[in-house]
Scaffold this active site. Structure first.
Site, short mmCIF file in Angstrom:
data_model
loop_
_atom_site.label_atom_id
_atom_site.label_comp_id
_atom_site.label_asym_id
_atom_site.label_seq_id
_atom_site.Cartn_x
_atom_site.Cartn_y
_atom_site.Cartn_z
N ARG A 302 0.83 -1.21 0.00
CA ARG A 302 0.00 0.00 0.00
C ARG A 302 0.86 1.25 0.00
O ARG A 302 0.55 2.22 -0.70
CB ARG A 302 -0.95 -0.03 1.20
CG ARG A 302 -2.09 -1.02 1.01
CD ARG A 302 -2.98 -1.16 2.23
NE ARG A 302 -4.13 -2.00 1.90
CZ ARG A 302 -5.07 -2.38 2.77
NH1 ARG A 302 -4.97 -1.98 4.05
NH2 ARG A 302 -6.07 -3.13 2.39
N TYR A 442 -6.33 -1.15 -6.71
CA TYR A 442 -5.68 -2.34 -6.18
C TYR A 442 -4.98 -2.09 -4.86
O TYR A 442 -4.79 -0.97 -4.43
CB TYR A 442 -4.81 -3.02 -7.21
CG TYR A 442 -3.54 -2.38 -7.70
CD1 TYR A 442 -2.90 -2.91 -8.80
CD2 TYR A 442 -2.95 -1.28 -7.10
CE1 TYR A 442 -1.72 -2.38 -9.29
CE2 TYR A 442 -1.78 -0.74 -7.57
CZ TYR A 442 -1.16 -1.29 -8.67
OH TYR A 442 0.01 -0.77 -9.13
N GLU A 443 -4.65 -3.23 -4.20
CA GLU A 443 -4.17 -3.24 -2.81
C GLU A 443 -5.17 -2.57 -1.86
O GLU A 443 -4.81 -1.99 -0.86
CB GLU A 443 -2.80 -2.56 -2.69
CG GLU A 443 -1.73 -3.13 -3.57
CD GLU A 443 -1.52 -4.62 -3.41
OE1 GLU A 443 -1.93 -5.18 -2.38
OE2 GLU A 443 -0.97 -5.25 -4.33
N GLY A 444 -6.45 -2.71 -2.20
CA GLY A 444 -7.51 -2.12 -1.39
C GLY A 444 -7.97 -0.81 -2.00
O GLY A 444 -7.20 0.14 -2.14
N GLN A 449 -9.25 1.71 2.04
CA GLN A 449 -8.26 2.51 2.77
C GLN A 449 -8.95 3.46 3.76
O GLN A 449 -8.52 3.61 4.91
CB GLN A 449 -7.42 3.35 1.80
CG GLN A 449 -6.74 2.60 0.69
CD GLN A 449 -5.82 1.51 1.17
OE1 GLN A 449 -5.06 1.70 2.11
NE2 GLN A 449 -5.89 0.35 0.54
#
Length: 601
Positions: A302, A442-444, A449
């Site tokens: 992240r 992506y990655e949340g 977040q």
């Protein structure tokens, strides 16, 4: 246009805002002298601009390809990756015990920015490998570390993160991949994973997958997930590469952007390898703690994605500014004898300032976050380590969420500066926009977040870290006020109002989280935006004060320093000025967002 690393800007942020000199004094970082940092940054700039950046457009036009379970990378990527690996760049922040250079995160971060700006598709492979290394260094056994980490640091192996499944998406409680224990203590894995970045490629000799799966009898939900190492090729007792494991790339995705980066569908346990049914795997750490371990890698990723946002924004800004200086069109609004470069038109100047100021604000926030991570890791005082860790963890969702949303806006503005030429692929402006669009996802996603930012980073400690940062913002505002009128007064007024808005939002959200949780979560994304806007404005205000102090000493870099002050003022008047309105939307977010029933949409 090619990429030119903004080394002067990077060094200014590292030294004046992120406290490079204090980081260099930490135990273990003594080798990161000023000369070393200069040499590292300059050589990284050379590699990225001369070797990796020229492949950016190539990868967009000639993406990686899949055939019979194998992926062939874009022409030129293999040679560039070898240059990257042989230069020791993968090991920049990692332990010298395993071949790394052990440099501070604050020194590694601008290098990562250069790599991402040069070629986002290429840089995704090293970024995921960094996360794999961090996860194993934290949760892996000594044997696992000595088996896998040196090969990833030297670039002969790479790493991936395997979480998502077709039925699960971001809800990892729904993960179904099975890990069946074997008599020798190993496991065999069965299942399917999707959206696996660099899950298959031909850049390295082996690929080390970190995979979330369930052991028989494990609890339901995320509490029953364990983490496993699954190499593409099984590792022999002597550490050498062995037979092809039962992990198969069924396809790669055809994407809007980052086209050279292979996003794989991986099938485990269907007899596609050379070892029978079931992918040979070994567990990392203790059973049922997989998500806890994977979050190490996820948080690293992240932060890395936030740096990608800064990087793509920088690349889009450089291209737009270059085009604006060269493109002749229309007379100046105040009158001119003929067409002028479009950078002379007021609105083009406004757009470029939006691009420049927001990119610099996001960079400053990320580098400050990196220095907090270094303090949390290496400072001899336990209280300082704890305080710095809390600050870093608070900043990560902002660095990821705000910076990536900013990158999409900046890349879009880059197209607008180009006008119709920006919509034509040959200019390259459109690629930055297409590449940037994945970053808030992506990655949340930004909402994930923001939900984490609200629930875990703000409500859990009743806003303690947030209020501590707001206090520092107010200290900077007070210094601006002492400078007097003009730009200093303008910056003070907006920063002071921003701090008030930020504080008001934090107090409301902490209360609402306990009394009306749906209303609180409706304000989560605006809260993330507000935090990024105010903290970004704070960093630029700090940069203006530092620039003014340097000007007072007669610095020969006067033009650069005056631009720092002008950029900070612009941000305060055009971006930070929005903070009170964003705060108002947070305080009433639930009433509007939840006004309609689901059936009304």
């Amino acid at each position: 246009m090619s990429y030119e690393a903004p080394l002067r800007e990077m060094r200014f942020v590292m030294e004046e805002l992120a406290g490079l000199r204090s980081v260099q004094k930490l135990p273990g970082f003594e080798e990161a002298s000023g000369e070393t940092v200069d040499a590292v940054l300059q050589e990284c700039a050379r590699l990225t601009s001369e070797v990796i950046a020229p492949l950016n457009a190539t990868g967009d036009r000639q993406p990686s390809t899949w055939a019979a379970g194998e992926v062939t990378m874009t022409p030129g990527f293999r040679a560039a990756f070898r240059a990257f690996a042989e230069g020791g760049w993968q090991g920049l922040p990692h332990s010298p015990r395993f071949g790394g250079q052990g440099l501070p995160k604050l020194v590694a971060t601008p290098c990562h920015e250069m790599l991402q700006a040069a070629n986002l598709s290429f840089a995704l492979c090293p970024m995921l490998t960094d996360g794999t290394i961090e996860a194993l260094m934290t949760a892996g056994s000594e044997r696992q570390q000595s088996t896998y980490v040196p090969h990833m640091i030297d670039g002969s192996w790479t790493g991936t993160m395997n979480l998502t499944e077709p039925q699960a998406g971001s809800d990892l409680a729904q993960v179904r991949t099975r890990a069946v224990p074997q008599p020798d203590g190993s496991y065999r894995l069965f299942g399917q994973k999707i959206f696996i970045t660099y899950g298959e490629h031909d850049l390295s000799d082996n690929i080390i997958h970190l995979v979330l799966a369930r052991i028989p009898g494990a609890p339901d939900g995320v509490k029953g997930l364990s983490l496993f190492i699954v190499p593409k090729y099984v590792i022999g007792p002597d550490g050498s590469r062995g037979a092809r494991n039962d992990v198969y790339c069924a396809s790669i995705e055809h994407k809007l952007g980052i086209k050279a980066s292979p996003t794989a569908v991986l099938i485990y346990g269907e007899g596609h390898g050379q070892i029978g049914n079931g992918a040979v795997a070994e567990i990392v750490g203790e059973p049922n703690r997989g998500l806890e371990y994977m979050f190490i890698m996820m948080n690293a990723a992240r932060f890395g994605v936030g740096i990608q946002g800064v990087a793509v924004a920088e690349r889009a800004y450089q291209q737009a500014a270059s085009f604006a200086r060269e493109r002749l069109q229309s007379r100046a609004v105040q009158g001119s004898s003929g067409p002028v470069p479009i950078i002379e038109h007021p609105d083009v100047r406004r757009m470029l300032m939006l691009m420049k100021s927001q990119t610099q604000a996001a960079r400053a926030m990320a580098y400050v976050g990196a220095s907090q991570a270094d303090l949390a890791h290496a400072h001899p005082d336990a209280q300082v380590r704890a305080k710095s860790q809390a600050a870093y963890e608070y900043l990560v969702p902002i660095i990821k969420g705000w910076s990536t949303e900013m990158a999409v806006e900046v890349a879009s503005l880059g197209i607008q500066v180009h006008g119709g030429m920006g919509y034509i692929e040959e200019t390259g402006a459109a690629q930055h926009y297409r590449d940037a669009r994945i970053l808030p996802i992506y990655e949340g996603t930004t909402a994930i977040q923001a939900n984490d930012f609200l629930a875990r980073k703000t409500a859990r400690d009743s806003g303690a870290v947030a209020h501590a940062l707001i206090a520092q913002v107010r200290e900077t505002a007070a210094l601006l006020k002492k400078r007097g009128d003009g730009e200093w007064s303008a910056m003070h007024d907006r920063l002071h109002a921003g701090a008030d808005a930020y504080e008001r939002a934090v107090k409301y959200l902490v209360q609402a989280f306990g009394s009306d949780v749906r209303a609180a979560f409706c304000g989560a994304v605006p809260y993330l935006r507000l935090a990024g806007t105010v903290l970004g404005g704070w960093q630029l205000a700090r940069s203006a004060l530092a620039a003014d102090a340097a000007l007072a000493t007669g610095s020969p870099d006067a033009a650069f320093l005056r631009a720092k002050i002008g950029t900070a003022r612009f941000f305060s008047e055009h971006v930070l000025s929005q903070a009170p309105g964003v705060a108002e939307s947070i305080l009433s977010a639930g009433a509007g967002a939840l006004a309609l029933d689901a059936a009304d949409f």
